[in-house]
Design an enzyme around this catalytic site. Sequence first.
Site, PDB file in Angstrom:
ATOM      1  N   LYS A 174      16.615  -6.497 -14.350  1.00  0.00           N
ATOM      2  CA  LYS A 174      15.262  -7.029 -14.455  1.00  0.00           C
ATOM      3  C   LYS A 174      15.325  -8.503 -14.892  1.00  0.00           C
ATOM      4  O   LYS A 174      16.052  -8.834 -15.832  1.00  0.00           O
ATOM      5  CB  LYS A 174      14.468  -6.190 -15.466  1.00  0.00           C
ATOM      6  CG  LYS A 174      13.033  -6.582 -15.550  1.00  0.00           C
ATOM      7  CD  LYS A 174      12.304  -5.766 -16.602  1.00  0.00           C
ATOM      8  CE  LYS A 174      10.915  -6.333 -16.785  1.00  0.00           C
ATOM      9  NZ  LYS A 174      10.291  -5.916 -18.028  1.00  0.00           N
TER      10      LYS A 174
ATOM     11  N   ASN B  38       2.579  -6.785   1.156  1.00  0.00           N
ATOM     12  CA  ASN B  38       1.286  -7.269   1.654  1.00  0.00           C
ATOM     13  C   ASN B  38       0.270  -6.138   1.539  1.00  0.00           C
ATOM     14  O   ASN B  38       0.598  -5.038   1.077  1.00  0.00           O
ATOM     15  CB  ASN B  38       1.425  -7.785   3.087  1.00  0.00           C
ATOM     16  CG  ASN B  38       2.001  -6.728   4.003  1.00  0.00           C
ATOM     17  OD1 ASN B  38       1.421  -5.665   4.174  1.00  0.00           O
ATOM     18  ND2 ASN B  38       3.175  -6.998   4.563  1.00  0.00           N
TER      19      ASN B  38
ATOM     20  N   ASP C 260       7.706 -11.201   6.495  1.00  0.00           N
ATOM     21  CA  ASP C 260       8.539 -12.165   7.226  1.00  0.00           C
ATOM     22  C   ASP C 260       9.686 -12.708   6.370  1.00  0.00           C
ATOM     23  O   ASP C 260      10.681 -13.172   6.891  1.00  0.00           O
ATOM     24  CB  ASP C 260       7.670 -13.344   7.705  1.00  0.00           C
ATOM     25  CG  ASP C 260       6.744 -12.920   8.837  1.00  0.00           C
ATOM     26  OD1 ASP C 260       7.204 -12.150   9.705  1.00  0.00           O
ATOM     27  OD2 ASP C 260       5.571 -13.331   8.843  1.00  0.00           O
TER      28      ASP C 260
END
Length: 399
Positions: free
Chosen positions: A287, A208, A277
């Site tokens: 990958k 975030n 969260d």
Amino acid sequence: MLKDKKIVLGITGGIAAYKSAELTREFVKMGADVKVIMTENATKFITPLTLQTLSENPVYTDMFLLTGEVKIDHISLAEEADILIIAPATANIIGKIASGLADDLLSTTVMATKAPILICPAMNTNMYTNDIVRENINKLTSKNYFFVEPGHGELACGTEGPGRLPPLEDIVEEVESILTEKDLAGEKILITAGPTQEPLDPVRYITNYSSGKMGYALAIMARRRGAEVTLISGPTSLPEPFGATFLQVSSAIEMGDAVMNNMNDSTIIIKAAAVADFRPAILSNNKIKKGNGLSNVNLERNPDIISEVGRKKGDRILVGFAVETENLIENARNKMIEKNMDLIVANDVTQHGAGFQSDTNIVKILDREGGMEELPILDKIMVANRILDRIKAVKVPKV
Ligand code: CTP
């Protein structure tokens, strides 16, 4: 916080004297009134004119110069100082102070002042580690003189080891700390800060926008106010706060483990981190290649760290943050009660001047009794100060 503080900066004759020009500039930028005293040897490394221009004050070099002032300089400088800093400090000035010698303007001002004195040694490694210099430093430390340890590295004389003038940010932070009342002495504050990163494969993660600035400001301010601080931080680009125990983590699970391992020792826990969260349910070892296609990413819930802390907190004070974009007060109050916090700092990130990346914040501090303190837009360091004031009031309720 150094605005209007009267700083007397003593500069002695070492190669690091040139760095004291930058230090002077930094203090002046912060609003302090800086008066510089240079020893005769210091003037061989850097000119008084440089310091005079940067400090916007006359520079004092001579004990017996008639400046036209009524009081003689070493007395007026000694009396007006909120703090006296010697940077760089040579072995010679440290030895003189430790022996009570006062034979020039700087050493007489040191003897005459009642202000706190911060000494920032910078010298050749062999000199710094010399037994007599060590004894002098130990003696002065025991008499409440403050020191900032020199940095390690390559020195101007070609040797390597301790002896470099410490980073200027560390000197400034120590000055801030010395001038701050130690009203949180005895408290052990555990702070979390920054975002968490939830890996999807070896090169990708979910995160975030948290910058960590609010949590770091809390760590800096709590330490200035005398608390022992442990900062558990997700990945940020901020420098480690000076004087705090620093634990670097990455994911929510790592942050949760670090909090649980350290919470028992703390008296106050502040959860300023923006914990993700959810995390990808499957972590790919390799990958993920686009050729194979990826129609969705399954997520699973991360542990709610603060809820677990809330269950086990005992009489520790627990402070959380609520980052919201709507129904700020109601959502924040519900979180505080559900997660057993003592205070919650509510933060509407849609407001201009608030939120993750900003240097300022606009918050409301809610308590369990239904009280709410609304703060105006403030620098995060000032917000941190006000949050700590509020925590102190919860610890020692007013009668
Ligand atoms: N928090 C936590 N662990 C999580 C999520 C949040 O410890 N997994 C803490 C944060 O550090 C903060 C508080 O809980 O102090 C509130 O965080 P926030 O993201 O606003 O709330 P959530 O409980 O995650 O609720 P929602 O996402 O539904 O708003």
